[in-house]
Design a protein around this motif. Structure first.
Motif, PDB file in Angstrom:
ATOM      1  N   ASP A 150       0.891  -1.149   0.000  1.00  0.00           N
ATOM      2  CA  ASP A 150       0.000   0.000   0.000  1.00  0.00           C
ATOM      3  C   ASP A 150       0.932   1.202   0.000  1.00  0.00           C
ATOM      4  O   ASP A 150       1.707   1.379   0.946  1.00  0.00           O
ATOM      5  N   ALA A 151       0.889   2.013  -1.057  1.00  0.00           N
ATOM      6  CA  ALA A 151       1.799   3.150  -1.181  1.00  0.00           C
ATOM      7  C   ALA A 151       1.035   4.457  -1.094  1.00  0.00           C
ATOM      8  O   ALA A 151      -0.070   4.576  -1.623  1.00  0.00           O
ATOM      9  N   ARG A 152       1.628   5.416  -0.460  1.00  0.00           N
ATOM     10  CA  ARG A 152       1.064   6.766  -0.499  1.00  0.00           C
ATOM     11  C   ARG A 152       1.075   7.199  -1.964  1.00  0.00           C
ATOM     12  O   ARG A 152       2.068   7.000  -2.664  1.00  0.00           O
TER      13      ARG A 152
ATOM     14  N   GLY B  44       4.822   7.392  -8.057  1.00  0.00           N
ATOM     15  CA  GLY B  44       5.750   7.577  -9.178  1.00  0.00           C
ATOM     16  C   GLY B  44       7.122   6.999  -8.877  1.00  0.00           C
ATOM     17  O   GLY B  44       7.763   6.411  -9.753  1.00  0.00           O
ATOM     18  N   TRP B  45       7.575   7.159  -7.642  1.00  0.00           N
ATOM     19  CA  TRP B  45       8.862   6.597  -7.221  1.00  0.00           C
ATOM     20  C   TRP B  45       8.837   5.080  -7.386  1.00  0.00           C
ATOM     21  O   TRP B  45       9.760   4.490  -7.938  1.00  0.00           O
TER      22      TRP B  45
ATOM     23  N   ARG C  24       3.675  -1.341 -10.435  1.00  0.00           N
ATOM     24  CA  ARG C  24       2.529  -0.729 -11.099  1.00  0.00           C
ATOM     25  C   ARG C  24       1.351  -0.683 -10.138  1.00  0.00           C
ATOM     26  O   ARG C  24       1.247  -1.483  -9.215  1.00  0.00           O
ATOM     27  N   ARG C  25       0.476   0.264 -10.379  1.00  0.00           N
ATOM     28  CA  ARG C  25      -0.706   0.454  -9.526  1.00  0.00           C
ATOM     29  C   ARG C  25      -1.763  -0.596  -9.846  1.00  0.00           C
ATOM     30  O   ARG C  25      -1.886  -1.028 -10.987  1.00  0.00           O
ATOM     31  N   PHE C  26      -2.536  -0.961  -8.834  1.00  0.00           N
ATOM     32  CA  PHE C  26      -3.720  -1.794  -9.048  1.00  0.00           C
ATOM     33  C   PHE C  26      -4.738  -1.487  -7.968  1.00  0.00           C
ATOM     34  O   PHE C  26      -4.397  -1.003  -6.895  1.00  0.00           O
ATOM     35  N   GLY C  27      -5.988  -1.750  -8.280  1.00  0.00           N
ATOM     36  CA  GLY C  27      -7.054  -1.508  -7.309  1.00  0.00           C
ATOM     37  C   GLY C  27      -7.443  -0.041  -7.220  1.00  0.00           C
ATOM     38  O   GLY C  27      -6.971   0.797  -7.984  1.00  0.00           O
TER      39      GLY C  27
ATOM     40  N   TYR D  24      -3.821   6.659  -0.571  1.00  0.00           N
ATOM     41  CA  TYR D  24      -2.999   5.501  -0.900  1.00  0.00           C
ATOM     42  C   TYR D  24      -3.471   4.812  -2.168  1.00  0.00           C
ATOM     43  O   TYR D  24      -4.638   4.914  -2.544  1.00  0.00           O
ATOM     44  N   THR D  25      -2.549   4.089  -2.775  1.00  0.00           N
ATOM     45  CA  THR D  25      -2.854   3.198  -3.886  1.00  0.00           C
ATOM     46  C   THR D  25      -2.073   1.909  -3.676  1.00  0.00           C
ATOM     47  O   THR D  25      -1.040   1.913  -2.994  1.00  0.00           O
ATOM     48  N   ARG D  26      -2.559   0.829  -4.210  1.00  0.00           N
ATOM     49  CA  ARG D  26      -1.817  -0.429  -4.124  1.00  0.00           C
ATOM     50  C   ARG D  26      -0.860  -0.509  -5.298  1.00  0.00           C
ATOM     51  O   ARG D  26      -1.177  -0.103  -6.423  1.00  0.00           O
ATOM     52  N   MET D  27       0.334  -1.061  -5.040  1.00  0.00           N
ATOM     53  CA  MET D  27       1.374  -1.198  -6.043  1.00  0.00           C
ATOM     54  C   MET D  27       1.854  -2.649  -6.017  1.00  0.00           C
ATOM     55  O   MET D  27       1.862  -3.285  -4.963  1.00  0.00           O
TER      56      MET D  27
END
Length: 155
Positions: A120-122, A127-128, A135-138, A148-151
């Motif tokens: 789970d990434a801020r 981009g980092w 890559r993003r998902f969800g 947050y987004t999942r990576m």
């Protein structure tokens, strides 16, 4: 300081707490950065030559992908999740975090037998992570007032 001079070592969960707290959630009590699963995780620190104090920390757990993306392979069913990844502000942008994350990718594949790593990434850091092959998902979600987004990265 060149990132190739950084030493990556296993540490205890307790050794990750001060950096987790000061970097990720300094306005919350220390208990906010403790995880119930810390005892079952692998914890790593990045150390400058001759220093006993980590300048970056990360914790890794076996944890299946939540709602795996449609194009995730069956190999990715055995997944590693990293959490509480923190790098001291004065060492950010110097390759330390990249070196520590690369180490986690290697450990997940070779020692844990995982086909994917996720977190789970801020969204401010997405981009980092993308520049390091994730890559993003969800869906986007919030923890408190932070987005947050999942990576994920297939290994």
């Amino acid at each position: 300081m060149s990132a190739d001079k950084i030493d990556i070592k296993r540490v205890t969960a307790e050794e990750t707490v001060p950096l987790r707290h000061s970097v990720l959630w300094p306005d919350h009590p220390v208990s906010h950065v403790l995880l119930p699963e810390d005892a079952s995780g692998l914890h790593y620190g990045a150390f400058l030559p001759g220093s006993p104090v980590a300048v970056a920390v990360i914790s890794v757990f076996i944890d299946p992908l939540p709602a795996a993306p449609a194009n995730a392979s069956s190999q990715s069913q055995h997944a590693a999740r990293f959490r509480k990844f923190a790098c001291a502000l004065e060492h950010q942008g110097k390759g330390v975090g990249t070196r520590l994350l690369t180490h986690v990718f290697e450990v997940a594949a070779s020692e844990l037998g995982c086909g994917v790593v996720w977190c789970d990434a801020r969204t401010s850091a997405a981009g980092w992570y993308e520049r390091r092959g994730m890559r993003r998902f969800g869906e986007v979600f919030f923890k408190g007032d932070i987005e947050y987004t999942r990576m994920m990265r297939t290994l």
